[in-house]
Write a protein that holds these residues in place. Structure first.
Motif, mmCIF file in Angstrom:
data_model
loop_
_atom_site.group_PDB
_atom_site.id
_atom_site.type_symbol
_atom_site.label_atom_id
_atom_site.label_comp_id
_atom_site.label_asym_id
_atom_site.label_seq_id
_atom_site.Cartn_x
_atom_site.Cartn_y
_atom_site.Cartn_z
ATOM 1 N N GLU A 1 0.856 -1.183 0.000
ATOM 2 C CA GLU A 1 0.000 0.000 0.000
ATOM 3 C C GLU A 1 0.894 1.235 0.000
ATOM 4 N N ARG A 2 0.398 2.341 -0.521
ATOM 5 C CA ARG A 2 1.132 3.606 -0.526
ATOM 6 C C ARG A 2 0.178 4.730 -0.147
ATOM 7 N N GLY A 3 0.671 5.665 0.681
ATOM 8 C CA GLY A 3 -0.169 6.788 1.051
ATOM 9 C C GLY A 3 0.561 7.754 1.960
ATOM 10 N N PRO A 4 -0.042 8.915 2.237
ATOM 11 C CA PRO A 4 0.590 9.926 3.088
ATOM 12 C C PRO A 4 0.553 9.532 4.556
ATOM 13 N N GLY A 5 1.609 9.883 5.275
ATOM 14 C CA GLY A 5 1.653 9.674 6.711
ATOM 15 C C GLY A 5 1.281 10.939 7.445
ATOM 16 N N PRO A 6 1.385 10.940 8.778
ATOM 17 C CA PRO A 6 1.085 12.138 9.555
ATOM 18 C C PRO A 6 1.941 13.337 9.160
ATOM 19 N N ASP A 7 3.134 13.065 8.570
ATOM 20 C CA ASP A 7 3.998 14.148 8.111
ATOM 21 C C ASP A 7 3.598 14.646 6.727
ATOM 22 N N GLU A 8 2.483 14.093 6.194
ATOM 23 C CA GLU A 8 1.922 14.463 4.894
ATOM 24 C C GLU A 8 2.798 14.039 3.718
ATOM 25 N N ALA A 9 3.869 13.298 3.976
ATOM 26 C CA ALA A 9 4.708 12.763 2.910
ATOM 27 C C ALA A 9 4.200 11.382 2.516
ATOM 28 N N GLU A 10 4.404 11.020 1.244
ATOM 29 C CA GLU A 10 3.997 9.710 0.760
ATOM 30 C C GLU A 10 4.990 8.650 1.236
ATOM 31 N N HIS A 11 4.473 7.524 1.709
ATOM 32 C CA HIS A 11 5.317 6.421 2.161
ATOM 33 C C HIS A 11 4.794 5.111 1.580
ATOM 34 N N ASP A 12 5.710 4.190 1.316
ATOM 35 C CA ASP A 12 5.349 2.851 0.854
ATOM 36 C C ASP A 12 5.344 1.894 2.032
ATOM 37 N N PHE A 13 4.403 0.949 2.018
ATOM 38 C CA PHE A 13 4.292 -0.028 3.101
ATOM 39 C C PHE A 13 4.022 -1.418 2.523
ATOM 40 N N TYR A 14 4.421 -2.441 3.278
ATOM 41 C CA TYR A 14 3.926 -3.783 3.008
ATOM 42 C C TYR A 14 3.235 -4.280 4.263
ATOM 43 N N ILE A 15 2.316 -5.195 4.086
ATOM 44 C CA ILE A 15 1.411 -5.604 5.166
ATOM 45 C C ILE A 15 1.342 -7.120 5.206
ATOM 46 N N ARG A 16 1.300 -7.654 6.409
ATOM 47 C CA ARG A 16 1.190 -9.095 6.598
ATOM 48 C C ARG A 16 0.622 -9.344 7.990
ATOM 49 N N GLN A 17 0.293 -10.592 8.273
ATOM 50 C CA GLN A 17 -0.151 -10.936 9.619
ATOM 51 C C GLN A 17 1.002 -10.789 10.606
ATOM 52 N N LEU A 18 0.672 -10.417 11.817
ATOM 53 C CA LEU A 18 1.655 -10.378 12.890
ATOM 54 C C LEU A 18 1.711 -11.744 13.556
ATOM 55 N N ARG A 19 2.925 -12.323 13.605
ATOM 56 C CA ARG A 19 3.146 -13.553 14.364
ATOM 57 C C ARG A 19 2.317 -14.744 13.910
ATOM 58 N N ASP A 20 2.212 -14.984 12.627
ATOM 59 C CA ASP A 20 1.446 -16.155 12.210
ATOM 60 C C ASP A 20 2.331 -17.389 12.252
ATOM 61 N N GLY A 21 2.435 -17.970 13.439
ATOM 62 C CA GLY A 21 3.234 -19.170 13.623
ATOM 63 C C GLY A 21 4.724 -18.929 13.587
ATOM 64 N N LYS A 22 5.159 -17.686 13.724
ATOM 65 C CA LYS A 22 6.572 -17.386 13.556
ATOM 66 C C LYS A 22 7.389 -17.801 14.772
ATOM 67 N N GLY A 23 8.601 -18.276 14.503
ATOM 68 C CA GLY A 23 9.541 -18.625 15.558
ATOM 69 C C GLY A 23 10.931 -18.703 14.971
ATOM 70 N N SER A 24 11.936 -18.382 15.770
ATOM 71 C CA SER A 24 13.315 -18.459 15.298
ATOM 72 C C SER A 24 14.192 -19.018 16.401
ATOM 73 N N ALA A 25 15.368 -19.462 16.003
ATOM 74 C CA ALA A 25 16.279 -20.087 16.957
ATOM 75 C C ALA A 25 16.824 -19.055 17.940
ATOM 76 N N ILE A 26 17.089 -19.507 19.150
ATOM 77 C CA ILE A 26 17.733 -18.660 20.157
ATOM 78 C C ILE A 26 19.237 -18.805 19.972
ATOM 79 N N ILE A 27 19.888 -17.726 19.542
ATOM 80 C CA ILE A 27 21.295 -17.778 19.181
ATOM 81 C C ILE A 27 22.194 -17.774 20.410
ATOM 82 N N ASP A 28 21.854 -16.928 21.392
ATOM 83 C CA ASP A 28 22.686 -16.834 22.595
ATOM 84 C C ASP A 28 22.754 -18.187 23.299
#
Length: 466
Positions: A361-388
């Motif tokens: 999606e593309r549109g103006p932000g609160p600063d009135e400038a145009e910005h590009d965005f991508y959108i997806r679900q938050l945390r849909d089954g996501k997990g990653s290895a613990i490196i430490d």
């Protein structure tokens, strides 16, 4: 409409291209790390110019935490370094930021877990080995932070390069559809490598998968939202999460919310038709700004809360600003009318299976400038290895899994036959990548020290521990 003609080379012609590239850039030269007088802090500051000013100190604070944390946020710095040395000239779609923390598990549309690359902010066409070098360097740097010996780190990075090379050889022997469908289901990958790792490591990996299965919109809602007077709302946790009414306190949000609804409608048009119907069945109820990642801190990122049948049927979308890829200034490639579309199309090309709500999606932000965005679900089954605290044998196993899916992605989007012919059957590629990773570990340490010095000198402001 006139059809665009696609050139279809024979297998022998594609092999000849690989051999030609190898003569022009021998495998041994991939070990080279060219000298450079670039200032890493200046490069990072150029990125700060297009980010939310009050969040940039959080980025520097997170990058200062360790050498690996610095590396995670310094994709631009490494891209500048890579551009100064000879490369294969064999282009494929790159992740652009293929460090080991940008791989992990997530839920497919079929509700199975897959292991794959999971960050595509920098995706762009480029020399295939740049992704391999960033992955190998990340393993070496994380290993150094974990206290591994030089010998252990070299074994890990050689294993990573060998897995990439061997997987590409297998992909080069397959047909196009078989290559397109290649993927790793986490349990299968762990079972295959189970004889190479200790039981406690296998148990830890299986525990990570179990946690990932429980990470969905309902779980995210339980962490980030609360129900007040029968209405679900995001919980305020500034500066990491700031509900929109707090961010724009004292302002009339009616018009802004109406504009956002229109923009969600425009985003819906980038989805498959059936998924548009599904999304339309949800109602937008709340918005909050969210601080994300390490390298992405300061980019504009939002969470949108939607309700299905009621407050106990939530969907949370993450809306993330898409800036030009760090690679775009260093390699010849296409231009994009919308950077969000670049991210989405690159992700769909490289991933075996992508989120059903992935769009742009593309549109103006609160600063009135145009910005590009991508959108997806938050945390849909996501997990990653613990490196430490990961043991060397676990790091080697994980590095091999990452290298395998990276080879799958490159084979899907590039000329796997040319790449395989360039790599050859020996181990020269493995040793060259390991040498490069060792050299880059030293350079990254110097760059991390330069950031700490810049913070101490007041050249940059950092907020640590956030």
């Amino acid at each position: 409409m006139t059809a665009v003609r696609t050139e279809h080379l024979t297998v022998d012609e594609r092999k000849a291209l690989g051999r030609q590239a190898r003569r022009a850039t021998p495998l041994a030269t991939l070990a080279d790390l060219a000298d450079s007088d670039r200032d890493p802090i200046s490069l990072l500051q150029t990125q700060a110019e297009c980010r939310v000013p009050e969040l940039v100190p959080i980025r520097y604070g997170r990058m200062s935490a360790s050498r690996f944390s610095f590396f995670r946020g310094a994709a631009l710095v490494m891209c500048d370094d890579l551009s100064r040395s000879a490369h294969s000239g064999i282009y494929t779609q790159l992740c652009g930021d293929a460090h080991l923390s940008n791989f992990g598990v997530f839920a497919t549309p079929e509700r199975k877990l897959a292991f794959d690359i999971n960050d595509f902010d920098e995706t762009y066409p480029g020399p295939f080995e740049w992704d391999v070098k960033r992955l190998a360097a990340s393993l070496a740097i994380a290993g150094k932070d974990n206290g591994y010996s030089s010998k252990e780190r070299k074994q890990i990075t050689r294993g990573c390069a060998a897995e990439y090379r061997e997987t590409m050889a297998k992909q080069a022997a397959l047909g196009n559809l078989a290559v397109w469908y290649s993927h790793i289901e986490p349990e299968d990958g762990l079972e295959e490598l189970s004889n190479q790792i200790k039981k406690r490591m296998l148990d830890r990996a299986m525990s990570t998968l179990d946690k990932a299965r429980r990470r969905d919109s309902v779980q995210a809602a339980s962490k980030f939202t609360e129900v007040v007077d029968g209405r679900r709302r995001f919980i305020s946790d500034p500066p990491l999460i700031v509900p929109v009414e707090e961010l724009f306190a004292g302002q009339d949000l009616t018009v802004a919310e109406e504009v956002l609804r229109e923009r969600i409608g425009a985003y819906r048009g980038t989805l498959q038709w059936d998924r548009r119907v599904l999304l339309q069945s949800f109602e937008m109820v709340h918005i909050a700004r969210k601080v994300v990642g390490v390298g992405s801190v300061g980019t504009r990122a939002w969470m949108i809360l939607l309700n299905g049948v009621d407050v106990d049927d939530p969907l949370i979308l993450q809306v993330k600003q898409a800036l030009p890829s760090v690679l775009a200034g260093y390699v010849d490639g296409p231009t994009f009318r919308n950077e969000g579309e670049r991210v989405v199309n690159g992700q769909r090309l490289m991933q075996a299976s992508s989120d059903i709500f992935l769009g742009w999606e593309r549109g103006p932000g609160p600063d009135e400038a145009e910005h590009d965005f991508y959108i997806r679900q938050l945390r849909d089954g996501k997990g990653s290895a613990i490196i430490d605290g990961m043991k060397p044998e676990g790091m080697e196993m994980y590095g091999r899994l990452c290298a395998r899916v990276l080879a799958y992605a490159h084979a899907r989007s590039g000329d796997r036959i040319s790449i395989n012919e360039y790599l050859g059957e020996g181990t020269e590629f493995d040793f060259a990548i390991a040498e490069f990773a060792a050299a880059y570990t030293k350079r990254n340490s110097r760059d991390h020290t330069a950031l700490l010095t810049a913070i101490d000198d007041g050249r940059v402001s950092a907020e640590q521990g956030i």
